[in-house]
Design a protein around this motif. Structure first.
Motif, PDB file in Angstrom:
ATOM      1  N   UNK A   1       0.812  -1.216   0.000  1.00 17.12           N
ATOM      2  CA  UNK A   1       0.000   0.000   0.000  1.00 17.12           C
ATOM      3  C   UNK A   1       0.854   1.279   0.000  1.00 17.12           C
ATOM      4  N   UNK A   2       0.311   2.312  -0.664  1.00 15.61           N
ATOM      5  CA  UNK A   2       0.955   3.634  -0.743  1.00 15.61           C
ATOM      6  C   UNK A   2       0.430   4.499   0.395  1.00 15.61           C
ATOM      7  N   UNK A   3       1.347   5.135   1.119  1.00 16.34           N
ATOM      8  CA  UNK A   3       0.957   6.010   2.232  1.00 16.34           C
ATOM      9  C   UNK A   3       1.138   7.466   1.800  1.00 16.34           C
ATOM     10  N   UNK A   4       0.050   8.245   1.823  1.00 20.22           N
ATOM     11  CA  UNK A   4       0.082   9.665   1.482  1.00 20.22           C
ATOM     12  C   UNK A   4      -1.289  10.246   1.791  1.00 20.22           C
ATOM     13  N   UNK A   5      -1.398  11.454   2.334  1.00 22.21           N
ATOM     14  CA  UNK A   5      -0.345  12.408   2.697  1.00 22.21           C
ATOM     15  C   UNK A   5       0.140  12.284   4.140  1.00 22.21           C
ATOM     16  N   UNK A   6      -0.216  11.170   4.796  1.00 24.73           N
ATOM     17  CA  UNK A   6       0.323  10.916   6.140  1.00 24.73           C
ATOM     18  C   UNK A   6       0.758   9.461   6.233  1.00 24.73           C
TER      19      UNK A   6
ATOM     20  N   UNK B   1      -3.398   9.903  13.022  1.00 28.16           N
ATOM     21  CA  UNK B   1      -3.453  11.152  13.772  1.00 28.16           C
ATOM     22  C   UNK B   1      -4.318  10.931  15.006  1.00 28.16           C
ATOM     23  N   UNK B   2      -4.060  11.646  16.107  1.00 25.76           N
ATOM     24  CA  UNK B   2      -4.943  11.522  17.279  1.00 25.76           C
ATOM     25  C   UNK B   2      -6.383  11.874  16.874  1.00 25.76           C
ATOM     26  N   UNK B   3      -7.295  10.954  17.147  1.00 25.52           N
ATOM     27  CA  UNK B   3      -8.707  11.119  16.765  1.00 25.52           C
ATOM     28  C   UNK B   3      -8.868  11.347  15.265  1.00 25.52           C
ATOM     29  N   UNK B   4      -7.863  10.953  14.485  1.00 24.91           N
ATOM     30  CA  UNK B   4      -7.900  11.108  13.024  1.00 24.91           C
ATOM     31  C   UNK B   4      -8.072  12.558  12.572  1.00 24.91           C
TER      32      UNK B   4
ATOM     33  N   UNK C   1      -8.002   9.743   7.824  1.00 26.32           N
ATOM     34  CA  UNK C   1      -7.833   8.449   8.473  1.00 26.32           C
ATOM     35  C   UNK C   1      -6.417   7.901   8.287  1.00 26.32           C
ATOM     36  N   UNK C   2      -6.143   6.844   9.026  1.00 28.19           N
ATOM     37  CA  UNK C   2      -4.788   6.277   9.088  1.00 28.19           C
ATOM     38  C   UNK C   2      -4.181   6.068   7.706  1.00 28.19           C
ATOM     39  N   UNK C   3      -2.913   6.482   7.573  1.00 31.21           N
ATOM     40  CA  UNK C   3      -2.109   6.331   6.352  1.00 31.21           C
ATOM     41  C   UNK C   3      -2.623   7.166   5.174  1.00 31.21           C
ATOM     42  N   UNK C   4      -3.645   8.001   5.385  1.00 29.45           N
ATOM     43  CA  UNK C   4      -4.117   8.860   4.305  1.00 29.45           C
ATOM     44  C   UNK C   4      -5.008   8.150   3.307  1.00 29.45           C
TER      45      UNK C   4
ATOM     46  N   UNK D   1       8.139  10.585   7.444  1.00 26.47           N
ATOM     47  CA  UNK D   1       7.907  11.297   8.713  1.00 26.47           C
ATOM     48  C   UNK D   1       7.098  10.401   9.644  1.00 26.47           C
ATOM     49  N   UNK D   2       7.193  10.647  10.963  1.00 25.48           N
ATOM     50  CA  UNK D   2       6.465   9.803  11.910  1.00 25.48           C
ATOM     51  C   UNK D   2       4.977  10.127  11.967  1.00 25.48           C
ATOM     52  N   UNK D   3       4.284   9.347  12.771  1.00 26.65           N
ATOM     53  CA  UNK D   3       2.860   9.597  13.017  1.00 26.65           C
ATOM     54  C   UNK D   3       2.657  11.029  13.500  1.00 26.65           C
ATOM     55  N   UNK D   4       1.549  11.601  13.107  1.00 31.57           N
ATOM     56  CA  UNK D   4       1.103  12.913  13.593  1.00 31.57           C
ATOM     57  C   UNK D   4       1.974  14.069  13.118  1.00 31.57           C
ATOM     58  N   UNK D   5       2.797  13.841  12.093  1.00 29.38           N
ATOM     59  CA  UNK D   5       3.682  14.910  11.602  1.00 29.38           C
ATOM     60  C   UNK D   5       2.898  16.111  11.072  1.00 29.38           C
ATOM     61  N   UNK D   6       1.687  15.857  10.583  1.00 30.22           N
ATOM     62  CA  UNK D   6       0.873  16.960  10.053  1.00 30.22           C
ATOM     63  C   UNK D   6       0.497  17.948  11.158  1.00 30.22           C
ATOM     64  N   UNK D   7       0.435  17.458  12.410  1.00 31.31           N
ATOM     65  CA  UNK D   7       0.186  18.344  13.545  1.00 31.31           C
ATOM     66  C   UNK D   7       1.474  18.876  14.169  1.00 31.31           C
TER      67      UNK D   7
END
Length: 289
Positions: free
Chosen positions: A65-70, A74-77, A89-92, A258-264
């Motif tokens: 699977x391709x992961x993008x844009x996360x 994320x906490x509470x997605x 949602x998880x993995x974008x 980047x790790x989990x929650x990098x968008x935040x």
């Protein structure tokens, strides 16, 4: 000799072949652009849960699977951007949306190019214009994934990207790891531990993030299958994640940017300037011995 054929399975499937090497790759563009199968001389390299794959309501467990844009969840997605909250949602979403085939090549390799463009559907959860152009290249016992990330927005494009390959294995206790890191973070406890090259496969689940890596190459030798798998990845992929579940015949070694929650948090997040592009590559090599 190289070829690309199509076959209607659960979904329209593109079959890339290097017949001289006995190597085959199956790609399903409409199901997240996913690689579902990689086979060399009759041996399966990847694991696929075919029942889950047949159900479009379920996320795919298997293939690559391709992961993008996360990457990760994320906490509470949710994440916040310019004071507005969005749900992702998880993995974008790239692994769930249909991609479009734009090019095929069979001259000195089997290469398939697929594209994902932003849409009203993506902008509802990720308010940016973008284009992803991925080319799967099959040649001998190597599989390369060439990537282009294009920012078509008038603002910076924040993203992380990665892959989630599921490798087929028999006896996990016969796996030998060369992961270029001396420590990992346990996703469940968030604790950081030293890494000695071994995992405890008696655990129900292993979900470890190697955030500090010392090289852009890793490998796993499966002595039960007499198979060494090597992963080479560009600098944008700053970390690796190892994940497996007890009793399942797979392990995942995932390059993430980047790790989990990098968008935040902004940690290791890629910011692409308006109109800019970023190219990256990942190469998987399978050697039987």
């Amino acid at each position: 000799m190289f070829s690309i054929a199509t076959q209607q399975q659960h979904y329209k499937t593109y079959i890339l072949a290097d017949e001289t090497a006995g190597a085959y790759l199956e790609v399903v563009p409409e199901r997240g652009g996913i690689i579902t199968r990689w086979q060399i001389k009759g041996e399966e390299i990847l694991y696929l849960d075919t029942e889950r794959f047949a159900n479009p309501e379920l996320s795919v467990r298997g293939g690559n699977p391709i992961l993008f844009p996360i990457c990760g969840n994320l906490p509470d997605n949710t994440y916040t951007l310019n004071g507005q909250q969005y749900t992702l949602k998880q993995h974008g979403f790239a692994r769930d949306l249909p991609w479009v085939v734009t090019e095929q090549a069979t001259k000195d390799k089997a290469a398939l190019t697929i594209v994902l463009n932003s849409s009203e559907q993506t902008k509802a959860v990720y308010p940016f214009d973008f284009q992803l152009v991925f080319t799967y290249v099959l040649q001998g016992n190597t599989l390369e994934i060439q990537q282009q990330y294009h920012n078509l927005s008038s603002t910076d494009l924040p993203f992380s990207a990665g892959f989630h390959p599921y490798f087929l294995t028999g006896d996990k206790n016969q796996l030998e790891f060369a992961i270029p890191s001396q420590e990992y973070q346990d996703q469940k406890s968030k604790e950081v531990h030293p890494f000695d090259g071994n995992f405890d496969f008696n655990r129900d689940e292993i979900d470890f993030a190697f955030k500090q890596i010392s090289s852009q190459s890793a490998s796993v030798t499966d002595h039960s299958r007499k198979l060494k798998l090597s992963i080479d990845y560009d600098d944008i992929f700053s970390m690796l994640v190892f994940w497996t579940i007890k009793g399942k015949e797979f392990y995942c070694l995932e390059p993430w940017s980047a790790p989990r929650n990098a968008l935040n948090t902004g940690e290791k997040l890629t910011l692409l300037a308006p109109g800019a592009s970023h190219t990256a590559s990942i190469k998987l090599t399978a050697n039987f011995f």
